[in-house]
Each structure stands twice: as structure tokens, then as C-alpha cells.
Scaffold this motif. Sequence first.
Motif, PDB file in Angstrom:
ATOM      1  N   LEU A 151       3.970  56.233  11.810  1.00  0.00           N
ATOM      2  CA  LEU A 151       5.032  55.691  12.659  1.00  0.00           C
ATOM      3  C   LEU A 151       4.563  54.446  13.417  1.00  0.00           C
ATOM      4  O   LEU A 151       5.335  53.499  13.599  1.00  0.00           O
ATOM      5  CB  LEU A 151       5.508  56.771  13.639  1.00  0.00           C
ATOM      6  CG  LEU A 151       6.849  56.528  14.331  1.00  0.00           C
ATOM      7  CD1 LEU A 151       7.972  56.371  13.316  1.00  0.00           C
ATOM      8  CD2 LEU A 151       7.165  57.672  15.287  1.00  0.00           C
ATOM      9  N   ARG A 152       3.304  54.421  13.836  1.00  0.00           N
ATOM     10  CA  ARG A 152       2.773  53.256  14.562  1.00  0.00           C
ATOM     11  C   ARG A 152       2.792  51.999  13.701  1.00  0.00           C
ATOM     12  O   ARG A 152       2.944  50.888  14.215  1.00  0.00           O
ATOM     13  CB  ARG A 152       1.349  53.528  15.058  1.00  0.00           C
ATOM     14  CG  ARG A 152       1.251  54.508  16.198  1.00  0.00           C
ATOM     15  CD  ARG A 152      -0.001  54.282  17.030  1.00  0.00           C
ATOM     16  NE  ARG A 152      -1.233  54.384  16.272  1.00  0.00           N
ATOM     17  CZ  ARG A 152      -1.999  55.470  16.227  1.00  0.00           C
ATOM     18  NH1 ARG A 152      -1.635  56.564  16.896  1.00  0.00           N
ATOM     19  NH2 ARG A 152      -3.117  55.488  15.540  1.00  0.00           N
ATOM     20  N   ARG A 153       2.679  52.180  12.385  1.00  0.00           N
ATOM     21  CA  ARG A 153       2.669  51.018  11.482  1.00  0.00           C
ATOM     22  C   ARG A 153       4.016  50.312  11.443  1.00  0.00           C
ATOM     23  O   ARG A 153       4.110  49.172  10.976  1.00  0.00           O
ATOM     24  CB  ARG A 153       2.282  51.468  10.072  1.00  0.00           C
ATOM     25  CG  ARG A 153       0.830  51.950   9.956  1.00  0.00           C
ATOM     26  CD  ARG A 153       0.575  52.544   8.591  1.00  0.00           C
ATOM     27  NE  ARG A 153      -0.787  53.074   8.466  1.00  0.00           N
ATOM     28  CZ  ARG A 153      -1.200  53.853   7.480  1.00  0.00           C
ATOM     29  NH1 ARG A 153      -0.334  54.210   6.512  1.00  0.00           N
ATOM     30  NH2 ARG A 153      -2.438  54.294   7.438  1.00  0.00           N
TER      31      ARG A 153
ATOM     32  N   THR B 248      10.475  60.605  19.197  1.00  0.00           N
ATOM     33  CA  THR B 248      10.029  61.021  17.865  1.00  0.00           C
ATOM     34  C   THR B 248       8.515  61.148  17.814  1.00  0.00           C
ATOM     35  O   THR B 248       7.967  62.145  17.343  1.00  0.00           O
ATOM     36  CB  THR B 248      10.500  60.002  16.805  1.00  0.00           C
ATOM     37  OG1 THR B 248      11.920  59.893  16.843  1.00  0.00           O
ATOM     38  CG2 THR B 248      10.061  60.433  15.416  1.00  0.00           C
ATOM     39  N   TYR B 249       7.823  60.149  18.318  1.00  0.00           N
ATOM     40  CA  TYR B 249       6.370  60.053  18.193  1.00  0.00           C
ATOM     41  C   TYR B 249       5.652  61.245  18.823  1.00  0.00           C
ATOM     42  O   TYR B 249       4.721  61.805  18.225  1.00  0.00           O
ATOM     43  CB  TYR B 249       5.912  58.754  18.851  1.00  0.00           C
ATOM     44  CG  TYR B 249       4.431  58.482  18.760  1.00  0.00           C
ATOM     45  CD1 TYR B 249       3.883  57.872  17.627  1.00  0.00           C
ATOM     46  CD2 TYR B 249       3.574  58.816  19.807  1.00  0.00           C
ATOM     47  CE1 TYR B 249       2.521  57.609  17.551  1.00  0.00           C
ATOM     48  CE2 TYR B 249       2.222  58.563  19.740  1.00  0.00           C
ATOM     49  CZ  TYR B 249       1.695  57.953  18.609  1.00  0.00           C
ATOM     50  OH  TYR B 249       0.351  57.697  18.535  1.00  0.00           O
ATOM     51  N   ASP B 250       6.060  61.655  19.996  1.00  0.00           N
ATOM     52  CA  ASP B 250       5.323  62.679  20.741  1.00  0.00           C
ATOM     53  C   ASP B 250       5.425  64.072  20.131  1.00  0.00           C
ATOM     54  O   ASP B 250       4.642  64.957  20.489  1.00  0.00           O
ATOM     55  CB  ASP B 250       5.796  62.718  22.202  1.00  0.00           C
ATOM     56  CG  ASP B 250       5.310  61.512  22.997  1.00  0.00           C
ATOM     57  OD1 ASP B 250       4.322  60.888  22.570  1.00  0.00           O
ATOM     58  OD2 ASP B 250       5.922  61.188  24.031  1.00  0.00           O
ATOM     59  N   ARG B 251       6.366  64.276  19.201  1.00  0.00           N
ATOM     60  CA  ARG B 251       6.462  65.596  18.567  1.00  0.00           C
ATOM     61  C   ARG B 251       5.827  65.616  17.172  1.00  0.00           C
ATOM     62  O   ARG B 251       5.848  66.656  16.506  1.00  0.00           O
ATOM     63  CB  ARG B 251       7.922  66.054  18.518  1.00  0.00           C
ATOM     64  CG  ARG B 251       8.819  65.305  17.585  1.00  0.00           C
ATOM     65  CD  ARG B 251      10.163  66.025  17.453  1.00  0.00           C
ATOM     66  NE  ARG B 251      11.019  65.404  16.448  1.00  0.00           N
ATOM     67  CZ  ARG B 251      12.006  64.574  16.710  1.00  0.00           C
ATOM     68  NH1 ARG B 251      12.266  64.244  17.966  1.00  0.00           N
ATOM     69  NH2 ARG B 251      12.729  64.056  15.745  1.00  0.00           N
TER      70      ARG B 251
ATOM     71  N   TYR C 222       0.602  50.415  26.844  1.00  0.00           N
ATOM     72  CA  TYR C 222       1.432  49.256  27.177  1.00  0.00           C
ATOM     73  C   TYR C 222       2.793  49.352  26.480  1.00  0.00           C
ATOM     74  O   TYR C 222       3.821  48.939  27.037  1.00  0.00           O
ATOM     75  CB  TYR C 222       0.724  47.963  26.767  1.00  0.00           C
ATOM     76  CG  TYR C 222      -0.628  47.780  27.420  1.00  0.00           C
ATOM     77  CD1 TYR C 222      -0.724  47.499  28.780  1.00  0.00           C
ATOM     78  CD2 TYR C 222      -1.806  47.907  26.688  1.00  0.00           C
ATOM     79  CE1 TYR C 222      -1.967  47.342  29.384  1.00  0.00           C
ATOM     80  CE2 TYR C 222      -3.040  47.748  27.280  1.00  0.00           C
ATOM     81  CZ  TYR C 222      -3.124  47.473  28.632  1.00  0.00           C
ATOM     82  OH  TYR C 222      -4.347  47.314  29.232  1.00  0.00           O
ATOM     83  N   PHE C 223       2.743  49.889  25.270  1.00  0.00           N
ATOM     84  CA  PHE C 223       3.996  50.058  24.537  1.00  0.00           C
ATOM     85  C   PHE C 223       4.900  51.095  25.215  1.00  0.00           C
ATOM     86  O   PHE C 223       6.121  50.958  25.222  1.00  0.00           O
ATOM     87  CB  PHE C 223       3.713  50.459  23.085  1.00  0.00           C
ATOM     88  CG  PHE C 223       4.948  50.686  22.268  1.00  0.00           C
ATOM     89  CD1 PHE C 223       6.016  49.798  22.317  1.00  0.00           C
ATOM     90  CD2 PHE C 223       5.069  51.807  21.455  1.00  0.00           C
ATOM     91  CE1 PHE C 223       7.171  50.017  21.564  1.00  0.00           C
ATOM     92  CE2 PHE C 223       6.214  52.028  20.708  1.00  0.00           C
ATOM     93  CZ  PHE C 223       7.266  51.128  20.775  1.00  0.00           C
ATOM     94  N   ARG C 224       4.303  52.140  25.797  1.00  0.00           N
ATOM     95  CA  ARG C 224       5.118  53.127  26.513  1.00  0.00           C
ATOM     96  C   ARG C 224       5.908  52.463  27.639  1.00  0.00           C
ATOM     97  O   ARG C 224       7.080  52.788  27.870  1.00  0.00           O
ATOM     98  CB  ARG C 224       4.235  54.238  27.089  1.00  0.00           C
ATOM     99  CG  ARG C 224       3.785  55.271  26.069  1.00  0.00           C
ATOM    100  CD  ARG C 224       3.107  56.454  26.733  1.00  0.00           C
ATOM    101  NE  ARG C 224       2.610  57.396  25.739  1.00  0.00           N
ATOM    102  CZ  ARG C 224       3.319  58.388  25.215  1.00  0.00           C
ATOM    103  NH1 ARG C 224       4.569  58.560  25.599  1.00  0.00           N
ATOM    104  NH2 ARG C 224       2.780  59.212  24.337  1.00  0.00           N
ATOM    105  N   GLU C 225       5.283  51.538  28.318  1.00  0.00           N
ATOM    106  CA  GLU C 225       5.971  50.830  29.399  1.00  0.00           C
ATOM    107  C   GLU C 225       7.120  49.983  28.855  1.00  0.00           C
ATOM    108  O   GLU C 225       8.208  49.944  29.439  1.00  0.00           O
ATOM    109  CB  GLU C 225       4.972  49.948  30.153  1.00  0.00           C
ATOM    110  CG  GLU C 225       3.870  50.741  30.865  1.00  0.00           C
ATOM    111  CD  GLU C 225       2.816  49.842  31.481  1.00  0.00           C
ATOM    112  OE1 GLU C 225       2.991  48.599  31.432  1.00  0.00           O
ATOM    113  OE2 GLU C 225       1.840  50.372  32.022  1.00  0.00           O
ATOM    114  N   LEU C 226       6.888  49.319  27.717  1.00  0.00           N
ATOM    115  CA  LEU C 226       7.946  48.514  27.099  1.00  0.00           C
ATOM    116  C   LEU C 226       9.075  49.406  26.589  1.00  0.00           C
ATOM    117  O   LEU C 226      10.260  49.067  26.711  1.00  0.00           O
ATOM    118  CB  LEU C 226       7.369  47.692  25.946  1.00  0.00           C
ATOM    119  CG  LEU C 226       6.378  46.593  26.337  1.00  0.00           C
ATOM    120  CD1 LEU C 226       5.701  46.031  25.091  1.00  0.00           C
ATOM    121  CD2 LEU C 226       7.092  45.477  27.091  1.00  0.00           C
ATOM    122  N   ASN C 227       8.710  50.536  25.995  1.00  0.00           N
ATOM    123  CA  ASN C 227       9.718  51.472  25.487  1.00  0.00           C
ATOM    124  C   ASN C 227      10.611  51.985  26.620  1.00  0.00           C
ATOM    125  O   ASN C 227      11.820  52.160  26.435  1.00  0.00           O
ATOM    126  CB  ASN C 227       9.019  52.644  24.792  1.00  0.00           C
ATOM    127  CG  ASN C 227       9.988  53.675  24.254  1.00  0.00           C
ATOM    128  OD1 ASN C 227      10.612  53.499  23.223  1.00  0.00           O
ATOM    129  ND2 ASN C 227      10.109  54.799  24.966  1.00  0.00           N
TER     130      ASN C 227
END
Length: 295
Positions: free
Chosen positions: A47-49, A35-38, A14-19
Motif C-alpha cells: 500500500l505504501r508503494r 485501510t493501512y492500520d488494519r 509526516y504522512f499521517r499529519e498530511l492525511n
Amino acid sequence: MYKCVKLTSKNLKYFRELNNKRYLFNPVNEDFFKTYDRYNFAKQLILRRRVKLIKKDLHYIGYIWSDISHNKMCTINAMNVLCNCIAPDNSPYKYLINTIKEPCTIKYICQNNNYNFNLLKSIGFKKGEGTLTLYKNLLENIPLIFDKKLQFKIFEKGKDEQKRCEIQNEIFKTDTRVPLTLEDIYFDEAQDYYFEKGAIFLKQNDEYIGYGQIVMENDIPVIVNFGILKEFRGKKYGKALLIYLLKIMYCSGFNRVIIKVKSSNYIALQLYTNMGFRIESEKYNWTLDKKSFHK
């Protein structure tokens, strides 16, 4: 009812859609997943925190991604709530700001889109220094240069590095600016954006009095490092140098040019607007004192 929740592996989709819709509130919101995917799993967990999501009833409608440094400074990397942009509600943004628990000063870089600035003000953010991006249509009339005392010299690689270093450091000297070095000049010359015939010295009676440069960004020419020595300002020499750079771009087949200027630099802004530049975008630094923030 609004509810703020942590970012977890379960709500990540859901966050991917918002991003992907981050630009709706602020065109310069950073891309979290770039950043997250690498990152590896451990770094992804950390990073999620730094992200909080906001839900309305059962639907995810927004988020905030922030970082807090050791000096009580919090930087918002991105923030967005899906809402009516004509009459946006600031309450979900207040909920998101309140997920930052530490007493700190919050910083946020935001590009104006006709409603976000008003919303930030309504929350309590203060607008600071900004950068204006201006553009000019090169197919419009470009005036001629009549001052015969002025000479224009193209920067020569392997010869003029020291002179460019000296004159730029003098033009842009401030208490906070780190002086340019020869290594910086050589690095600049080696970049893909470097436009060889667009690095120009301005001289008066063989004395160097100014410098201006054209670089390429996404195939569009951008004027950078533009300035006149302090003792020669106020004599329309800046206008002459600007006209010369515009002529170079026009003769090189370009029909559009961009220049960026600090919002507080009223003299430069007046010069550019008088020469037909128009504001394309406004990006400002906003700050909020969390200690004085009202829920």
C-alpha cells in the motif's frame, strides 16, 4: 524547489499529519490509514508503494495516493497539498500527477469547496457526471396536495416486496442498471437505516404509478428511490409524492431532509429547487488523459 519521494516507514509520521488534513483540498478524499492500520506488514508495504509525497525544501507539504487497474485506468483515492486556498499554486499538483508514469486515464472524485474545481481545470482535468446533495428546512411551509385521484400506500413487509421490485425496476430502467431483486428488497428491510413508515407507493385510481422512500443517515432523513413511471411523468405527480414524504418527516419530528440527484437530471433538480431545496454540496467525477497531460 519541489521534490517527490516515496512513502517509507521513516516518513510515515509526516504522512499521517498530511492525511489528517486531507479534507482541506477535497472533503471526500479517502482516509489512507483507515485501510493501512488494519493490514499486516506485507500488505502495508504494498500500500505504501501507491503513495508519493511532495517536499518543498525540507518540508513535506502534500501527497497523492492512487491505484492503477489493468485497463489503464488510474484512480486517485486522495490528493492534497498544503497551500494558500485563496490563490493556490497548481505546480505541486502537477509534480504529483507526474509521479504516475503509465499512460492512462486518471479518475478523481472531488467535492467542490470553491477553489479545488478551478485548480483541477487548470491542470487539465475534465468535469464529468456529478451528484448534488440538496437539503430542505422542514419548518418552512409545505404545500397541500389537491389531486383527489391520487392515493398513497405505505409499503407492507411480507406483502409488497414483489410490487416494489417491479415498479422500481420500471422507473429506473437503463441499459447499464442491474435490475433490483427480491433479495435486495429483503436486505434493505433488515438494515438499521430502514424507516418503515417512509416507504410509500403512489397510486392513481388504484394503479401503481410511483414510489419514494425515506432512509436514515446519521439521524437525518434522506429521500431515496424516488420516481414516477415514465408514462405518468410531467403531470405533477412527482411533486405530490414529494410533498407527501415531506409531510411524513415533518409529522415525525424532523426539521431537515436531504436528497441526492445526478447533475444531469435537470427535471428532478428543478422539482426539488421549486420545492425549496437548496444545494448543500456538489461532487463530480473528474478525468485526465495522462497521455495528453503537459508537465
